[in-house]
Design an enzyme around this catalytic site. Structure first.
Site, PDB file in Angstrom:
ATOM      1  N   GLY A 111       0.797  -1.225   0.000  1.00  0.00           N
ATOM      2  CA  GLY A 111       0.000   0.000   0.000  1.00  0.00           C
ATOM      3  C   GLY A 111       0.830   1.276   0.000  1.00  0.00           C
ATOM      4  O   GLY A 111       1.816   1.372   0.711  1.00  0.00           O
ATOM      5  N   SER A 112       0.418   2.273  -0.779  1.00  0.00           N
ATOM      6  CA  SER A 112       1.272   3.435  -0.991  1.00  0.00           C
ATOM      7  C   SER A 112       0.500   4.550  -1.698  1.00  0.00           C
ATOM      8  O   SER A 112      -0.708   4.480  -1.853  1.00  0.00           O
ATOM      9  CB  SER A 112       2.485   3.008  -1.815  1.00  0.00           C
ATOM     10  N   ARG A 113       1.237   5.578  -2.160  1.00  0.00           N
ATOM     11  CA  ARG A 113       0.610   6.721  -2.806  1.00  0.00           C
ATOM     12  C   ARG A 113       1.537   7.270  -3.885  1.00  0.00           C
ATOM     13  O   ARG A 113       2.764   7.206  -3.759  1.00  0.00           O
ATOM     14  CB  ARG A 113       0.345   7.805  -1.757  1.00  0.00           C
TER      15      ARG A 113
END
EC number: 4.1.1.65
Length: 218
Positions: free
Chosen positions: A187-189
């Site tokens: 999970g990240s951006r």
């Protein structure tokens, strides 16, 4: 017409297209699942391990998938699969579009425009959840591209689980729009900063597909 691109070398397993950089995480998981399945016929302990190990291996295969894409037409396309988390005017006139990537998304990022990579800078930081405002101070890699729109900045931000960002290409590389440029594990951006005067075509809450969803509007 399908987009012609020179993609980075990728790992593969049983014919499944996998993201480059997946092997250190995937191979031990798949090996554990395979060994436990073989031994499960003779060992109750191995049988107990086989089910979660196989489920984890399947999850890893899904996470590290790297499907081919027919690249969309448009000046700026999404660099990431995910959901638009925020659209924020910046003090210098640019607009930042932040895309949150959950563990269910494809985590290979793509070039939003054609151009030349002018810098790739790794910046150490924390690992708070990527949907948190404080994630702006997380571990990140800052990209700059020299494009027909001028300098375009893109930032890969690690999340609470993602502890490694893997750039595929170095400074000085010429890229075509939609080329694979890097991977964020888990999970990240991804943030992209668009120049003043560029009208945004997406909205908060909208799903994006890397290489397919157009970010700007004519």
């Amino acid at each position: 017409m399908p987009h012609s691109q020179t993609s980075a070398p990728r790992d593969s397993l049983a014919g499944v297209r996998l993201a480059r950089g997946a092997s250190p995480w995937l191979l031990p998981t798949v090996a554990t699942a395979a060994i436990s399945l073989v031994r499960a016929r003779r060992s109750g302990a191995a049988k107990a391990v086989a089910v979660p190990a196989t489920a984890l291996a399947a999850g890893m295969l899904w996470f590290f998938r790297d499907p081919e894409r027919e690249i969309a037409q448009g000046r700026v396309i999404s660099p990431a699969d995910g959901v638009v988390q925020s659209i924020m005017p910046w003090k210098d006139g640019r607009t930042r579009v932040a895309i949150f990537m959950s563990p269910l998304n494809v985590h290979v990022n793509r070039a939003p425009l054609s151009g030349t990579v002018t810098s790739v800078e790794h910046i150490p930081g924390g690992f708070v959840p990527a949907f948190n405002k404080e994630s702006e101070n997380n571990e990140r890699v800052v990209w700059h591209f020299d494009t027909e729109l001028g300098d375009i900045e893109m930032v890969q931000i690690a999340g609470a689980v993602a502890r490694r960002i893997v750039p595929y290409i170095p400074q000085g590389t010429k890229v075509e729009q939609g080329d694979r440029i890097g991977l964020i594990r888990f999970g990240s951006r991804v943030d992209i900063y668009l120049p003043e005067g560029v009208e945004i075509a997406v909205e908060v809450g909208q799903k994006t597909v890397a290489g397919v969803t157009r970010i700007d509007r004519d």
